[in-house]
Motif scaffolding. Sequence first.
Motif, PDB file in Angstrom:
ATOM      1  N   ALA A 268      40.918 -13.506  -1.353  1.00 37.58           N
ATOM      2  CA  ALA A 268      41.575 -13.943  -2.587  1.00 37.58           C
ATOM      3  C   ALA A 268      40.684 -14.951  -3.293  1.00 37.58           C
ATOM      4  CB  ALA A 268      42.936 -14.567  -2.278  1.00 37.58           C
ATOM      5  N   PRO A 269      40.909 -15.172  -4.584  1.00 39.93           N
ATOM      6  CA  PRO A 269      40.134 -16.196  -5.293  1.00 39.93           C
ATOM      7  C   PRO A 269      40.427 -17.607  -4.801  1.00 39.93           C
ATOM      8  CG  PRO A 269      41.079 -14.624  -6.842  1.00 39.93           C
ATOM      9  CD  PRO A 269      41.732 -14.370  -5.517  1.00 39.93           C
ATOM     10  N   SER A 270      41.640 -17.829  -4.261  1.00 44.32           N
ATOM     11  CA  SER A 270      42.007 -19.170  -3.797  1.00 44.32           C
ATOM     12  C   SER A 270      43.161 -19.058  -2.824  1.00 44.32           C
ATOM     13  CB  SER A 270      42.413 -20.057  -4.978  1.00 44.32           C
ATOM     14  OG  SER A 270      43.597 -19.557  -5.583  1.00 44.32           O
ATOM     15  N   SER A 271      43.430 -20.160  -2.119  1.00 39.61           N
ATOM     16  CA  SER A 271      44.622 -20.214  -1.284  1.00 39.61           C
ATOM     17  C   SER A 271      45.859 -20.096  -2.172  1.00 39.61           C
ATOM     18  CB  SER A 271      44.656 -21.537  -0.514  1.00 39.61           C
ATOM     19  OG  SER A 271      43.573 -21.628   0.385  1.00 39.61           O
TER      20      SER A 271
ATOM     21  N   SER B 113      47.305 -17.305  -3.103  1.00 39.92           N
ATOM     22  CA  SER B 113      47.333 -16.078  -3.913  1.00 39.92           C
ATOM     23  C   SER B 113      48.214 -14.993  -3.319  1.00 39.92           C
ATOM     24  CB  SER B 113      45.910 -15.536  -4.084  1.00 39.92           C
ATOM     25  OG  SER B 113      45.084 -16.465  -4.749  1.00 39.92           O
TER      26      SER B 113
ATOM     27  N   LYS C 165      47.514 -13.706   0.080  1.00 37.88           N
ATOM     28  CA  LYS C 165      46.763 -12.815   0.971  1.00 37.88           C
ATOM     29  C   LYS C 165      47.416 -12.662   2.342  1.00 37.88           C
ATOM     30  CE  LYS C 165      43.228 -16.246   2.338  1.00 37.88           C
ATOM     31  NZ  LYS C 165      43.612 -17.299   1.381  1.00 37.88           N
TER      32      LYS C 165
ATOM     33  N   GLY D 234      39.606 -19.451  -0.529  1.00 37.92           N
ATOM     34  CA  GLY D 234      39.026 -18.535  -1.495  1.00 37.92           C
ATOM     35  C   GLY D 234      37.877 -17.770  -0.870  1.00 37.92           C
TER      36      GLY D 234
ATOM     37  N   ASP E 198      34.758 -19.817  -0.198  1.00 40.88           N
ATOM     38  CA  ASP E 198      34.926 -21.166   0.350  1.00 40.88           C
ATOM     39  C   ASP E 198      34.641 -21.161   1.845  1.00 40.88           C
ATOM     40  OD1 ASP E 198      35.834 -22.040  -2.144  1.00 40.88           O
ATOM     41  OD2 ASP E 198      37.892 -21.444  -1.678  1.00 40.88           O
TER      42      ASP E 198
ATOM     43  N   SER F 109      32.719 -18.897   5.567  1.00 35.58           N
ATOM     44  CA  SER F 109      33.483 -18.339   4.458  1.00 35.58           C
ATOM     45  C   SER F 109      33.875 -16.893   4.752  1.00 35.58           C
ATOM     46  CB  SER F 109      32.670 -18.387   3.163  1.00 35.58           C
ATOM     47  OG  SER F 109      31.565 -17.497   3.231  1.00 35.58           O
TER      48      SER F 109
ATOM     49  N   PHE G 289      33.965 -12.832  -9.491  1.00 33.58           N
ATOM     50  CA  PHE G 289      33.909 -12.704  -8.033  1.00 33.58           C
ATOM     51  C   PHE G 289      33.036 -11.530  -7.610  1.00 33.58           C
ATOM     52  CE2 PHE G 289      37.127 -15.864  -8.019  1.00 33.58           C
ATOM     53  CZ  PHE G 289      37.111 -16.417  -6.738  1.00 33.58           C
TER      54      PHE G 289
END
Length: 470
Positions: free
Chosen positions: A14-17, A19, A21, A96, A99, A109, A141
Amino acid sequence: MVTSPSVPRLVVAAPSSGSGKTTVTTGLMAALTARGLTVSPHKVGPDYIDPGYHALATGRTGRNLDSYLCGPELIGPLFLHGARGCDIAVVEGVMGLYDGAAGEGELASTAQVAKLLRAPVVLVVDASSQSRSVAALVHGFVSWDPEVRIGGVILNKVASDRHEELLREALEHVGVPVLGVVRRAPEVGTPSRHLGLVPVAERRAAALDAVAAMAARVAAGCDLEALLALARGAGPLSAPVWDAGTALADAAPADAAPAPDGTGADGVPGAPTVAVAGGPAFTFSYAEQSELLTAAGAVVVPFDPLRDEALPDGTRGLVVGGGFPEVYAAELSANEPLRAAVAALALGGAPVAAECAGLLYLCRELDGRPLCGVLDASARMSERLTLGYRDAVAVTDSVLAAAGTRMRGHEFHRTVVEPGAGAAPAWGLRGPGRRVEGFVRRGVHASYVHTHWAARPETARRFVAGCRAP
């Protein structure tokens, strides 16, 4: 290196926490399992709680893939170990996509793990507050690291048919297929508290309902055939398959390894019993730890400190991992017979490995409630979250490591132990905020730092050798 048979695999990122997932990943695992597939569940990072939901969804042990704790070289082997005999593997990312460990580039990551596994990535995007902008987000992304193959997008928290139409239209220009659309809905019964989701062991019936709800949402909104096709296109993965016995054979020798005939220094034949704490209060452990203890010659016997009033018969060593003793302090304190048994074992010099929750359990008290009293320290809840990877060096010879041994670990707690270290500390923590922490006393090694023994298999051999000693 050996080339293992191809294991179809996907990484869900995902792009960030926040989201979605975990919901999508767990639902996907359960939906694929419901189709009759044997699904291997994995989690990037040190998290212990998500793998419990993964295990519930698949009926298999949830396993972690952490390149900071174990090193990038073990990601492939540990993955293949967990995926033996499976039709497909699904890997949930962490934070993310790009990250990782602070100040360490891509280390730890999801992107790094995806590259090490040569696995396609499915990006879960929270679309609740955007329409056309989703294209710019996904394009960024996709283009950030050409070595990361984003094979599709699952749009989460979509509000309506019209919203879905706008999102799909925008993504046509990016060239990344939409593999699923999950509509906005109330949370599916996965309550959180101070360290994240409530573990499965504390709410099994409710957790089963939550996993079933996740599976229904994913099955209804995602193209499972397209996801399977993407996973099957991952190709072969060239890596040895991790095995506890082989890892021990290849590891550095322990200082007091047992004799080849299986007898210890005291001449007692057979395998020593190592009690491993479990149950709702102690849910944090990596499966490879017990596998290594078994390979080192121990008989691993689980027990529940909330219910069992005695240690397993013949216990020669004790492992108390992480969890939530602060939630169960009253019950743990009330189990006086077990507290006395643990104290007697530890004070008698038996090997005891205690991490985080285990450290708290060995203290005199937690929030004023008496506990085992093995350590001259007290513990209390705190408003401050302590979180992060740790580069640790053993300060004192112990049942886990010789002084000077370097090991990487992770801290994650909202408690404080005072004092933070004993006269013989367990670890010296390197880097910013360097300090000593933890306790070594007789056979006890107690610390806030969680470690993954697959990184140093000799830890298990040293511990079991200590259990065999007179």
